[in-house]
Design a protein around this motif. Structure first.
Motif, PDB file in Angstrom:
ATOM      1  N   LEU A   1       0.834  -1.204   0.000  1.00 27.34           N
ATOM      2  CA  LEU A   1       0.000   0.000   0.000  1.00 27.34           C
ATOM      3  C   LEU A   1       0.867   1.252   0.000  1.00 27.34           C
ATOM      4  CD1 LEU A   1      -2.825   1.325   0.230  1.00 27.34           C
ATOM      5  CD2 LEU A   1      -2.515   1.211   2.719  1.00 27.34           C
ATOM      6  N   LEU A   2       1.925   1.240   0.795  1.00 27.60           N
ATOM      7  CA  LEU A   2       2.864   2.364   0.833  1.00 27.60           C
ATOM      8  C   LEU A   2       3.504   2.586  -0.540  1.00 27.60           C
ATOM      9  CD1 LEU A   2       4.317   4.445   2.673  1.00 27.60           C
ATOM     10  CD2 LEU A   2       6.054   2.700   3.027  1.00 27.60           C
ATOM     11  N   ALA A   3       3.825   1.504  -1.231  1.00 30.20           N
ATOM     12  CA  ALA A   3       4.400   1.629  -2.575  1.00 30.20           C
ATOM     13  C   ALA A   3       3.402   2.271  -3.535  1.00 30.20           C
ATOM     14  CB  ALA A   3       4.822   0.261  -3.094  1.00 30.20           C
ATOM     15  N   SER A   4       2.137   1.878  -3.438  1.00 28.80           N
ATOM     16  CA  SER A   4       1.145   2.469  -4.342  1.00 28.80           C
ATOM     17  C   SER A   4       0.885   3.931  -4.005  1.00 28.80           C
ATOM     18  CB  SER A   4      -0.153   1.662  -4.312  1.00 28.80           C
ATOM     19  OG  SER A   4      -0.728   1.695  -3.025  1.00 28.80           O
ATOM     20  N   VAL A   5       0.910   4.284  -2.732  1.00 27.75           N
ATOM     21  CA  VAL A   5       0.755   5.694  -2.352  1.00 27.75           C
ATOM     22  C   VAL A   5       1.954   6.497  -2.852  1.00 27.75           C
ATOM     23  CG1 VAL A   5       0.695   7.285  -0.367  1.00 27.75           C
ATOM     24  CG2 VAL A   5      -0.743   5.247  -0.395  1.00 27.75           C
TER      25      VAL A   5
ATOM     26  N   LEU B   1       4.503  10.890  -5.149  1.00 28.97           N
ATOM     27  CA  LEU B   1       5.857  11.433  -5.333  1.00 28.97           C
ATOM     28  C   LEU B   1       5.974  12.181  -6.657  1.00 28.97           C
ATOM     29  CD1 LEU B   1       7.905   8.554  -3.748  1.00 28.97           C
ATOM     30  CD2 LEU B   1       7.488  10.814  -2.821  1.00 28.97           C
ATOM     31  N   PRO B   2       6.893  13.162  -6.727  1.00 32.44           N
ATOM     32  CA  PRO B   2       6.861  14.132  -7.822  1.00 32.44           C
ATOM     33  C   PRO B   2       7.478  13.707  -9.153  1.00 32.44           C
ATOM     34  CG  PRO B   2       8.565  14.735  -6.261  1.00 32.44           C
ATOM     35  CD  PRO B   2       7.842  13.558  -5.690  1.00 32.44           C
ATOM     36  N   ASP B   3       8.466  12.838  -9.180  1.00 31.02           N
ATOM     37  CA  ASP B   3       9.083  12.528 -10.467  1.00 31.02           C
ATOM     38  C   ASP B   3       9.358  11.030 -10.602  1.00 31.02           C
ATOM     39  OD1 ASP B   3      11.238  12.285  -8.757  1.00 31.02           O
ATOM     40  OD2 ASP B   3      12.639  13.368 -10.025  1.00 31.02           O
ATOM     41  N   LEU B   4       9.804  10.656 -11.780  1.00 32.65           N
ATOM     42  CA  LEU B   4      10.007   9.255 -12.112  1.00 32.65           C
ATOM     43  C   LEU B   4      10.968   8.560 -11.164  1.00 32.65           C
ATOM     44  CD1 LEU B   4       9.724   6.868 -14.204  1.00 32.65           C
ATOM     45  CD2 LEU B   4      11.792   7.805 -15.242  1.00 32.65           C
TER      46      LEU B   4
ATOM     47  N   ALA C   1      10.467   4.425  -4.459  1.00 30.83           N
ATOM     48  CA  ALA C   1       9.445   4.015  -3.488  1.00 30.83           C
ATOM     49  C   ALA C   1       8.815   2.682  -3.876  1.00 30.83           C
ATOM     50  CB  ALA C   1       8.370   5.088  -3.391  1.00 30.83           C
ATOM     51  N   THR C   2       8.457   2.555  -5.130  1.00 28.65           N
ATOM     52  CA  THR C   2       7.782   1.320  -5.527  1.00 28.65           C
ATOM     53  C   THR C   2       8.721   0.126  -5.500  1.00 28.65           C
ATOM     54  OG1 THR C   2       8.161   1.842  -7.857  1.00 28.65           O
ATOM     55  CG2 THR C   2       6.037   2.453  -6.933  1.00 28.65           C
ATOM     56  N   THR C   3       9.953   0.298  -5.891  1.00 27.39           N
ATOM     57  CA  THR C   3      10.884  -0.825  -5.901  1.00 27.39           C
ATOM     58  C   THR C   3      11.163  -1.311  -4.486  1.00 27.39           C
ATOM     59  OG1 THR C   3      11.910  -0.002  -7.911  1.00 27.39           O
ATOM     60  CG2 THR C   3      13.145  -1.598  -6.656  1.00 27.39           C
TER      61      THR C   3
END
Length: 134
Positions: A18-22, A27-30, A36-38
């Motif tokens: 869930l934290l990764a999806s948030v 978050l502002p850029d690629l 975060a997602t990784t």
């Protein structure tokens, strides 16, 4: 006790996912989104796979769970690196609060070639400075 540990692992894994999806949404850029997602999604999947291995406790399922964990640990950083590099090369905008871009002096946008830090240092030593005597 084992049920409590399994439940904790599953809930923790779900919270990290869930934290990764948030992070992906907020978050502002690629590059920060990928970070975060990784990190969070990898940890979330690992925790859920550990819970599955503990729950079923069969050799085949435990082996598959650990194989999935190893696969995720080997591929997620490589995939994030490749996507980040491709994003940088196509010119995705960095966040305005980015403090340092260490790739910029080593990257030629016309040829898409990177110079190593050693090449940059050697070229800087070879080029005469304005203060050097003739």
């Amino acid at each position: 006790m084992i049920d409590f540990i399994k439940g904790t692992l599953i809930i923790s894994g779900a919270l990290f996912m869930l934290l990764a999806s948030v992070g992906l949404l907020r978050l502002p850029d690629l590059l920060t989104r990928m970070h975060a997602t990784t990190k969070a999604a990898t940890l979330g999947v690992i925790l859920v796979m550990l819970a599955a291995a503990m729950h079923f406790a069969e050799v085949g399922i435990v082996a598959r769970s650990f194989a999935i964990i190893v696969f995720i640990l080997m591929t997620a950083p490589v995939a994030a690196h490749v996507m980040g590099r491709a994003g940088y090369f196509v010119g995705s905008k960095l966040w305005s609060g980015t403090v340092k871009d260490e790739l910029r002096p080593n990257y030629d946008p016309l040829t898409h070639e990177l110079k190593s830090g050693l090449e940059t240092q050697q070229n800087a030593k070879r080029q005469p400075r304005e203060t050097d005597p003739d």
